[in-house]
Design a protein around this motif. Structure first.
Motif, PDB file in Angstrom:
ATOM      1  N   ASP A 148       0.849  -1.148   0.064  1.00  0.00           N
ATOM      2  CA  ASP A 148      -0.095   0.017   0.040  1.00  0.00           C
ATOM      3  C   ASP A 148       0.805   1.319   0.092  1.00  0.00           C
ATOM      4  O   ASP A 148       0.551   2.217  -0.780  1.00  0.00           O
ATOM      5  N   ALA A 149       1.799   1.028   0.940  1.00  0.00           N
ATOM      6  CA  ALA A 149       2.804   2.477   0.685  1.00  0.00           C
ATOM      7  C   ALA A 149       3.381   2.512  -0.540  1.00  0.00           C
ATOM      8  O   ALA A 149       3.563   3.716  -0.959  1.00  0.00           O
ATOM      9  N   LEU A 150       3.834   1.786  -1.333  1.00  0.00           N
ATOM     10  CA  LEU A 150       4.729   1.716  -2.494  1.00  0.00           C
ATOM     11  C   LEU A 150       3.702   2.375  -3.674  1.00  0.00           C
ATOM     12  O   LEU A 150       3.827   3.203  -4.259  1.00  0.00           O
ATOM     13  N   GLU A 151       2.423   1.596  -3.555  1.00  0.00           N
ATOM     14  CA  GLU A 151       1.275   2.283  -4.402  1.00  0.00           C
ATOM     15  C   GLU A 151       0.848   3.775  -4.237  1.00  0.00           C
ATOM     16  O   GLU A 151       0.691   4.580  -5.255  1.00  0.00           O
ATOM     17  N   LEU A 152       0.863   4.181  -3.045  1.00  0.00           N
ATOM     18  CA  LEU A 152       0.434   5.478  -2.794  1.00  0.00           C
ATOM     19  C   LEU A 152       1.593   6.192  -3.259  1.00  0.00           C
ATOM     20  O   LEU A 152       1.586   7.391  -3.688  1.00  0.00           O
ATOM     21  N   LEU A 168       1.155   9.206  -6.191  1.00  0.00           N
ATOM     22  CA  LEU A 168       1.495  10.816  -6.052  1.00  0.00           C
ATOM     23  C   LEU A 168       2.504  11.254  -7.125  1.00  0.00           C
ATOM     24  O   LEU A 168       2.592  12.266  -7.196  1.00  0.00           O
ATOM     25  N   MET A 169       3.737  10.171  -7.083  1.00  0.00           N
ATOM     26  CA  MET A 169       4.580  10.772  -8.156  1.00  0.00           C
ATOM     27  C   MET A 169       3.749  10.807  -9.443  1.00  0.00           C
ATOM     28  O   MET A 169       4.168  11.926 -10.283  1.00  0.00           O
ATOM     29  N   ASP A 212      -6.459   3.206  -7.047  1.00  0.00           N
ATOM     30  CA  ASP A 212      -7.540   2.072  -6.838  1.00  0.00           C
ATOM     31  C   ASP A 212      -6.814   1.159  -5.816  1.00  0.00           C
ATOM     32  O   ASP A 212      -7.449   0.570  -5.011  1.00  0.00           O
ATOM     33  N   ALA A 213      -5.752   0.752  -6.247  1.00  0.00           N
ATOM     34  CA  ALA A 213      -4.828  -0.053  -5.194  1.00  0.00           C
ATOM     35  C   ALA A 213      -4.844   0.323  -3.925  1.00  0.00           C
ATOM     36  O   ALA A 213      -4.614  -0.409  -2.997  1.00  0.00           O
ATOM     37  N   ARG A 266      -2.626  13.512   3.628  1.00  0.00           N
ATOM     38  CA  ARG A 266      -1.681  13.814   4.080  1.00  0.00           C
ATOM     39  C   ARG A 266      -0.222  13.449   3.374  1.00  0.00           C
ATOM     40  O   ARG A 266       0.628  14.392   3.458  1.00  0.00           O
ATOM     41  N   ALA A 267      -0.292  12.203   2.861  1.00  0.00           N
ATOM     42  CA  ALA A 267       1.010  11.979   2.294  1.00  0.00           C
ATOM     43  C   ALA A 267       0.996  13.007   0.868  1.00  0.00           C
ATOM     44  O   ALA A 267       2.414  13.351   0.509  1.00  0.00           O
ATOM     45  N   ALA A 268       0.250  13.189   0.325  1.00  0.00           N
ATOM     46  CA  ALA A 268       0.111  14.151  -0.856  1.00  0.00           C
ATOM     47  C   ALA A 268       0.838  15.544  -0.477  1.00  0.00           C
ATOM     48  O   ALA A 268       1.485  16.029  -1.145  1.00  0.00           O
TER      49      ALA A 268
END
Length: 337
Positions: free
Chosen positions: A209-213, A217-218, A233-234, A247-249
């Protein structure tokens, strides 16, 4: 003795022969436990299985008069220095420690405390006693955490690239026990004498999930609308919360802003940009004007506030998705200019 600095603490942890007791305390329970186990190994060496040289006391038992002092004064039938370990040391054990220190004995007392304030009775007593080492165990961050990961890998006979260590420090967070498990997994992956590079770190230390996020964003800030939408979606399928996404964005835009202020140099960022994302990050640096970055950040912040006013996850997810999609469409427009 007073609280030890890192150098003196390291010396005591490696060889506690000069002290009668060690008080470990702080907010990192994993580090407290790790250091306590290291002290046990340092004293017992090849006699780890000798029941006569090791005593573990429960919290309530150790607080009773005479118990800790009695264990501290006892000699091992098989010879050698004993270790007395108390896992949940609190202020309730201050009197017991004082009594033990007043009793002759050779055993090493290892006291594992939690977050003890400067006014803690146990901590004040320990810091005033010349034969007690007080070692703080606080959560490590940034370069300090990366350094610890590197040392743990070295213990496993494995080297590591600096970029991989920085990425692992950002990914693994501050949970010491989780970090140790991941380090062991990495050491097995690269093998004895191997080296952890970014590819190995990605293969073993990345959660889906962290990688997909990150991918979402990239892609969004680089203007790849379709890729950002697929990755989101993932992300939501993995159960990531809408607030986490927003928040990550925001953090991602802040990193872009920091690199832009440094003249477009992403090399100033810590942790560094992961090698797989460098192309998308550099493209975003080129195409985003400063006012647009600031406006996008304000829009994401507003979206985060709005998610806190709804009572339904689906509605929050729609808000987060729309906010990230707006960033992606805006970036796509900049890229066509």
């Amino acid at each position: 003795m007073a609280k030890l600095d890192a150098r003196r603490a390291g010396a005591v942890l490696a060889d506690p022969s000069g002290v009668r007791a060690v008080l470990l305390h702080g907010d990192d329970a994993g580090l407290v436990r790790e250091r306590a186990e290291g002290l046990v190994r340092a004293v017992l060496a090849g006699a780890m299985d000798d029941p006569f040289r090791m005593a573990e006391l429960g919290r309530d038992e150790a607080a009773k008069p005479g118990v800790l002092a009695g264990e501290a004064a006892s000699l091992a039938m098989t010879g050698g220095r004993r270790v007395v370990r108390l896992r949940e040391a609190t202020d309730a054990h201050a009197s017991a420690l004082k009594e033990a220190l007043a009793t002759a004995g050779e055993a090493l007392l290892v006291l594992e405390g939690g977050e003890l304030t400067a006014r803690s009775k146990l901590r004040v007593l320990a810091e005033a006693a010349p034969e007690v080492a007080v070692i703080a165990c606080y959560r490590e961050r940034g370069e300090e955490l990366a350094g610890s990961i590197g040392r743990l890998l070295k213990e496993q006979g494995v080297g590591a690239d600096p970029a991989a260590l920085s990425w692992l420090a950002a990914r693994l967070g501050e949970d010491r026990m989780l970090m140790r498990r991941e380090v062991e997994k990495l050491a097995l992956y690269v093998g004895p004498g191997g080296r952890v590079d970014e590819e190995a770190a990605l293969a073993c230390g990345a959660e889906g999930d962290a990688l997909e996020l990150d991918e979402a964003l990239m892609a969004a800030t680089a203007g790849d609308v379709a890729a950002a939408d697929r990755a989101l979606d993932a992300v939501f399928a993995e159960g990531t919360s809408p607030v986490q996404v927003l928040r990550a964005a925001l953090r991602h835009l802040q990193r872009l802003h920091e690199a832009a202020l440094a003249g477009g140099d992403a090399g100033v960022l810590r942790p560094p940009v992961f090698f797989r994302h460098k192309g998308a990050f550099d493209r975003a640096l080129r195409i985003w004007p400063a006012p647009a970055r600031e406006a996008a950040g304000a829009a994401l912040l507003e979206a985060e506030k709005r998610t806190k006013t709804t009572a339904f996850r689906d509605a929050d997810a729609a808000l987060a998705r729309a906010a990230v999609a707006a960033v992606a469409r805006q970036a796509a427009g900049f890229g066509r200019r």
